[in-house]
Design a protein around this motif. Structure first.
Motif, short mmCIF file in Angstrom:
data_model
loop_
_atom_site.label_atom_id
_atom_site.label_comp_id
_atom_site.label_asym_id
_atom_site.label_seq_id
_atom_site.Cartn_x
_atom_site.Cartn_y
_atom_site.Cartn_z
N MET A 193 0.85 -1.21 0.00
CA MET A 193 0.00 0.00 0.00
C MET A 193 0.88 1.25 0.00
O MET A 193 1.89 1.31 0.68
CB MET A 193 -0.91 -0.01 1.24
N PHE B 130 -4.82 4.15 -3.34
CA PHE B 130 -4.53 2.72 -3.38
C PHE B 130 -3.07 2.57 -3.80
O PHE B 130 -2.39 3.57 -4.04
CB PHE B 130 -5.48 1.99 -4.35
N SER B 131 -2.58 1.35 -3.86
CA SER B 131 -1.18 1.14 -4.18
C SER B 131 -0.88 1.64 -5.60
O SER B 131 -1.34 1.06 -6.57
CB SER B 131 -0.84 -0.34 -4.07
N GLY C 204 -8.89 -1.32 -2.24
CA GLY C 204 -7.91 -1.33 -3.32
C GLY C 204 -8.42 -0.59 -4.55
O GLY C 204 -9.47 0.05 -4.53
#
Length: 242
Positions: free
Chosen positions: A1, A108-109, A66
């Motif tokens: 993350m 989100f990542s 996500g």
């Protein structure tokens, strides 16, 4: 993350007796928001608080946040807050016309999702370049888009407070959803119009590029808005991708 550093502050300004703005910074949930209430003292304050509470509840309870889930969570926050405000107005007609502009930014990542309604704004500062990610939902912005007035004239126009989209005004909301990638060092600014009506983009870029901490930059923005007159509540949230 993606790891995010956040800092925020709201100030009543120099001319108002109450503050209808609200902000939330929650690095552990990878989201932040700014809401600017409208509809009179008690009602405007309530509308922005309803939005903030609704969004915080949704992000706190989310099992997944996500890339796939975030657009739905952001949309849900706006939709449920809108319903909550309209439901409140049905029980208290003295608050008719209450609502709020809102910016909700979630990470989100490797990327972000931004929800936007009204004339509060979100900017991204990357590699020395400032980009406004949102488009004001206002009468004067429409006039600028049509070439009727300049951006500079819009800042002091007598109709600059006429908002065309806000949370809690219409049954069906029309939400701008912006999605993008993040890079280490990206700096996002969320703010109410109490900042942007007083401080132009050139000064905003100067503060964001300065070699001071996030909280110091936030304070700098508040101070600049007050030096320019502080006619409205001023709310600033900075979010930096680490």
């Amino acid at each position: 993350m993606t790891k995010i550093a956040l800092s925020g502050r709201t100030d009543v300004g120099l001319k108002r007796s109450n503050n209808e703005d609200i902000f939330i910074v929650r690095p552990e949930l990878n989201f932040c928001l700014v809401a600017d209430g409208m509809g009179g003292a008690a009602a405007g304050e309530l509308a922005s608080r309803f939005f903030a509470e609704t969004a915080l509840g949704i992000f706190s309870k989310a099992k997944k946040n996500g890339e796939t889930e975030l657009p739905g969570l952001v949309q849900k926050a706006f939709t449920l807050a809108n319903k909550r405000i309209l439901s409140h107005v049905k029980t208290d007609r003295s608050h008719e016309g209450m609502g709020c502009t809102a910016e909700l930014l979630a990470f989100f990542s490797g990327g972000f999702v931004l929800g936007h309604m009204g004339d509060s704004r979100t900017y991204r500062f990357r590699n020395g370049k400032l980009k406004q990610l949102t488009h004001d939902h206002s009468l004067v912005q429409n006039m600028v888009d049509q070439g009727l007035i300049s951006s500079e004239e819009a800042r002091t126009h007598s109709h600059r407070n006429v908002i065309l989209r806000a949370v809690g005004i219409e049954k069906n909301i029309s939400l701008d959803l912006v999605k993008g990638k993040t890079l280490p060092g990206d700096l996002f600014l969320l703010c109410s119009d109490g900042l942007t009506d007083m401080v132009d983009d050139t000064l905003i870029r100067e503060v964001l590029s300065s070699d001071i901490s996030l909280p110091q930059k936030v304070e700098g923005f508040i101070d600049l808005a007050k030096l320019a007159g502080g006619f409205d509540n001023i709310t600033v949230v900075l979010s930096q991708v680490m």
